[in-house]
Design a protein around this motif. Structure first.
Motif, PDB file in Angstrom:
ATOM      1  N   ARG A   1       0.826  -1.212   0.000  1.00  0.00           N
ATOM      2  CA  ARG A   1       0.000   0.000   0.000  1.00  0.00           C
ATOM      3  C   ARG A   1       0.857   1.257   0.000  1.00  0.00           C
ATOM      4  O   ARG A   1       1.980   1.262   0.504  1.00  0.00           O
ATOM      5  CB  ARG A   1      -0.924   0.001   1.225  1.00  0.00           C
ATOM      6  CG  ARG A   1      -0.202   0.233   2.521  1.00  0.00           C
ATOM      7  CD  ARG A   1      -1.162   0.366   3.701  1.00  0.00           C
ATOM      8  NE  ARG A   1      -1.548  -0.925   4.252  1.00  0.00           N
ATOM      9  CZ  ARG A   1      -2.436  -1.071   5.249  1.00  0.00           C
ATOM     10  NH1 ARG A   1      -3.020  -0.012   5.767  1.00  0.00           N
ATOM     11  NH2 ARG A   1      -2.731  -2.261   5.707  1.00  0.00           N
TER      12      ARG A   1
ATOM     13  N   TYR B   1      -0.456   4.358   1.200  1.00  0.00           N
ATOM     14  CA  TYR B   1      -0.808   5.260   2.301  1.00  0.00           C
ATOM     15  C   TYR B   1      -1.542   4.491   3.394  1.00  0.00           C
ATOM     16  O   TYR B   1      -1.983   3.366   3.194  1.00  0.00           O
ATOM     17  CB  TYR B   1      -1.643   6.445   1.804  1.00  0.00           C
ATOM     18  CG  TYR B   1      -3.039   6.096   1.329  1.00  0.00           C
ATOM     19  CD1 TYR B   1      -4.126   6.103   2.205  1.00  0.00           C
ATOM     20  CD2 TYR B   1      -3.282   5.786  -0.001  1.00  0.00           C
ATOM     21  CE1 TYR B   1      -5.408   5.793   1.776  1.00  0.00           C
ATOM     22  CE2 TYR B   1      -4.565   5.485  -0.455  1.00  0.00           C
ATOM     23  CZ  TYR B   1      -5.620   5.490   0.442  1.00  0.00           C
ATOM     24  OH  TYR B   1      -6.883   5.175   0.007  1.00  0.00           O
TER      25      TYR B   1
ATOM     26  N   ALA C   1       0.826   3.577  -4.945  1.00  0.00           N
ATOM     27  CA  ALA C   1       0.768   4.918  -4.370  1.00  0.00           C
ATOM     28  C   ALA C   1      -0.646   5.402  -4.060  1.00  0.00           C
ATOM     29  O   ALA C   1      -0.851   6.200  -3.156  1.00  0.00           O
ATOM     30  CB  ALA C   1       1.460   5.905  -5.310  1.00  0.00           C
ATOM     31  N   GLN C   2      -1.632   4.920  -4.808  1.00  0.00           N
ATOM     32  CA  GLN C   2      -3.002   5.406  -4.641  1.00  0.00           C
ATOM     33  C   GLN C   2      -3.883   4.436  -3.864  1.00  0.00           C
ATOM     34  O   GLN C   2      -5.110   4.566  -3.873  1.00  0.00           O
ATOM     35  CB  GLN C   2      -3.617   5.669  -6.020  1.00  0.00           C
ATOM     36  CG  GLN C   2      -2.856   6.691  -6.841  1.00  0.00           C
ATOM     37  CD  GLN C   2      -3.373   6.778  -8.265  1.00  0.00           C
ATOM     38  OE1 GLN C   2      -4.536   6.505  -8.535  1.00  0.00           O
ATOM     39  NE2 GLN C   2      -2.499   7.156  -9.192  1.00  0.00           N
ATOM     40  N   SER C   3      -3.286   3.479  -3.197  1.00  0.00           N
ATOM     41  CA  SER C   3      -4.061   2.440  -2.525  1.00  0.00           C
ATOM     42  C   SER C   3      -3.769   2.364  -1.042  1.00  0.00           C
ATOM     43  O   SER C   3      -2.653   2.619  -0.588  1.00  0.00           O
ATOM     44  CB  SER C   3      -3.768   1.063  -3.143  1.00  0.00           C
ATOM     45  OG  SER C   3      -4.207   0.996  -4.469  1.00  0.00           O
TER      46      SER C   3
ATOM     47  N   GLN D   1      -8.526  -1.008  -5.370  1.00  0.00           N
ATOM     48  CA  GLN D   1      -8.219   0.404  -5.587  1.00  0.00           C
ATOM     49  C   GLN D   1      -7.294   0.638  -6.780  1.00  0.00           C
ATOM     50  O   GLN D   1      -7.402   1.642  -7.469  1.00  0.00           O
ATOM     51  CB  GLN D   1      -7.608   0.989  -4.306  1.00  0.00           C
ATOM     52  CG  GLN D   1      -8.608   0.993  -3.140  1.00  0.00           C
ATOM     53  CD  GLN D   1      -7.942   1.260  -1.800  1.00  0.00           C
ATOM     54  OE1 GLN D   1      -6.986   0.602  -1.414  1.00  0.00           O
ATOM     55  NE2 GLN D   1      -8.454   2.253  -1.090  1.00  0.00           N
ATOM     56  N   GLN D   2      -6.368  -0.277  -6.998  1.00  0.00           N
ATOM     57  CA  GLN D   2      -5.490  -0.221  -8.170  1.00  0.00           C
ATOM     58  C   GLN D   2      -5.328  -1.624  -8.757  1.00  0.00           C
ATOM     59  O   GLN D   2      -4.226  -2.187  -8.771  1.00  0.00           O
ATOM     60  CB  GLN D   2      -4.122   0.369  -7.811  1.00  0.00           C
ATOM     61  CG  GLN D   2      -4.130   1.870  -7.546  1.00  0.00           C
ATOM     62  CD  GLN D   2      -2.735   2.426  -7.300  1.00  0.00           C
ATOM     63  OE1 GLN D   2      -2.248   2.431  -6.177  1.00  0.00           O
ATOM     64  NE2 GLN D   2      -2.084   2.877  -8.372  1.00  0.00           N
TER      65      GLN D   2
END
Length: 329
Positions: free
Chosen positions: A263, A265, A304-306, A313-314
């Motif tokens: 992940r 974040y 980066a966005q998950s 999410q990605q």
């Protein structure tokens, strides 16, 4: 006064009778709603006998190696709905439900890591799903795939760990027990409501955890119409001991290609202070990096966005990682 108590008694009897009638009616309506939801949302795969009970296996696509998708803690095959169709364009891919989750029946065996891995092996053998396998495990599923590769090394050609649960999680972050206990409190409250049929009357009350609309109804129907919450309680209660079981196996470095997807974040854990969340996030990143040591041929990719559910999410990162290993053989 005597007449008062007689009237009070009659009133109490009447109220209890009304409660009983309403309870029976609610149970009947809930039972009907469960049946209707399951009928409207049939399982996508097949049930396979694994020795006294049956597990759900959903295989699509053709080719080799076969990709096996293992869901995370109290998750099931539906969580791979954005990954499996794309992988199936290239090779064979199978998602499955651990016993008591999704469309799988409950197992008579204790919910230990070794038993879960053994049940998966039996499932694949009995369903004639031949290796070699590329194992893809999310969260707790990542811990189970590591143990599977250790127990059956000749069957595994590669591994993708999707924000996998490190076996040292509770050792390095003891307060993780509080996070699990928070989930358990909710699940323990929902379990009897689900059994009685109350949740089946309002399936839309189950939050969308990132599903696309085409599978959201399937997810909700399972959550409210089966013993999902009872099994979720059992898995969460055994989570720490199951990670300890994987750790005690002392799995040596594997000589297979492995991609660690992590992940990008941290979603703050309720009940943790800001500093505790920062410490947990730092420790999680360290433990994810340590997973690279499990294989002599490994690399890490940061989503980066998950947050935790990268496959929702990605999903493109998970798909690309799987196909990289599949096409390199």
């Amino acid at each position: 006064m005597t007449n008062f108590w007689k009237r009070a008694k009659h009133l109490a009897v009447g109220l209890w009778g009304l409660i009983l009638v309403l309870s029976i009616l609610t149970y009947a309506l809930g039972t009907f709603a469960k049946s209707k939801l399951l009928h409207e949302n049939p399982m996508p795969g097949q049930l396979v006998d694994v020795g006294g009970f049956k597990m759900h296996l959903h295989c699509t696509g053709k080719g080799s190696p076969t990709v096996i998708l293992a869901a995370g803690l109290d998750d099931f095959s539906i969580f791979w709905s954005q990954v499996q169709p794309e992988v199936a364009r290239v090779t064979r891919v199978c998602s499955y439900d651990r016993a008591g989750l999704g469309w799988s029946e409950a197992s008579p065996n204790p919910r230990t890591s070794q038993n879960m891995v053994s049940e998966l092996h039996t499932l694949l053998v009995n369903a004639n799903v031949e290796g070699p396998y590329i194992l893809v495990g999310h969260s707790f599923g990542g811990a189970l795939t590591r143990l599977y590769a250790y127990n059956y090394p000749d069957e595994v050609a590669g591994m993708v760990l999707v924000d996998a649960a490190p076996d040292e999680l509770f050792v390095r972050v003891p307060r993780w027990r509080d996070a699990i206990e928070g989930k358990l409190g909710l699940y323990r409250a929902l379990a009897p409501m689900s059994s009685f049929g109350l949740l089946a009357l309002t399936p839309a009350s189950i939050p969308n955890r990132g599903m696309t609309n085409d599978v959201l109804d399937q997810y909700r129907s399972i959550a409210v119409s089966t013993d999902y919450f009872q099994t979720a309680v059992a898995e969460n209660e055994a989570f720490e001991s199951n990670l300890a079981e994987v750790r005690s196996a002392n799995i040596p470095r594997l000589d297979i290609p492995m991609i660690v997807l992590s992940r990008g974040y941290w979603d703050p854990i309720p009940g943790f202070s800001e500093s505790e969340n920062q410490q947990a996030w730092q420790t999680w990143q360290e433990l994810q990096s340590n997973l690279l040591l499990l294989s002599s041929v490994s690399k890490q990719i940061i989503a980066a966005q998950s947050e935790h559910h990268i496959q929702l999410q990605q999903p493109e990162l998970v798909i690309e990682s799987i196909l990289e290993l599949a096409q390199s053989r």
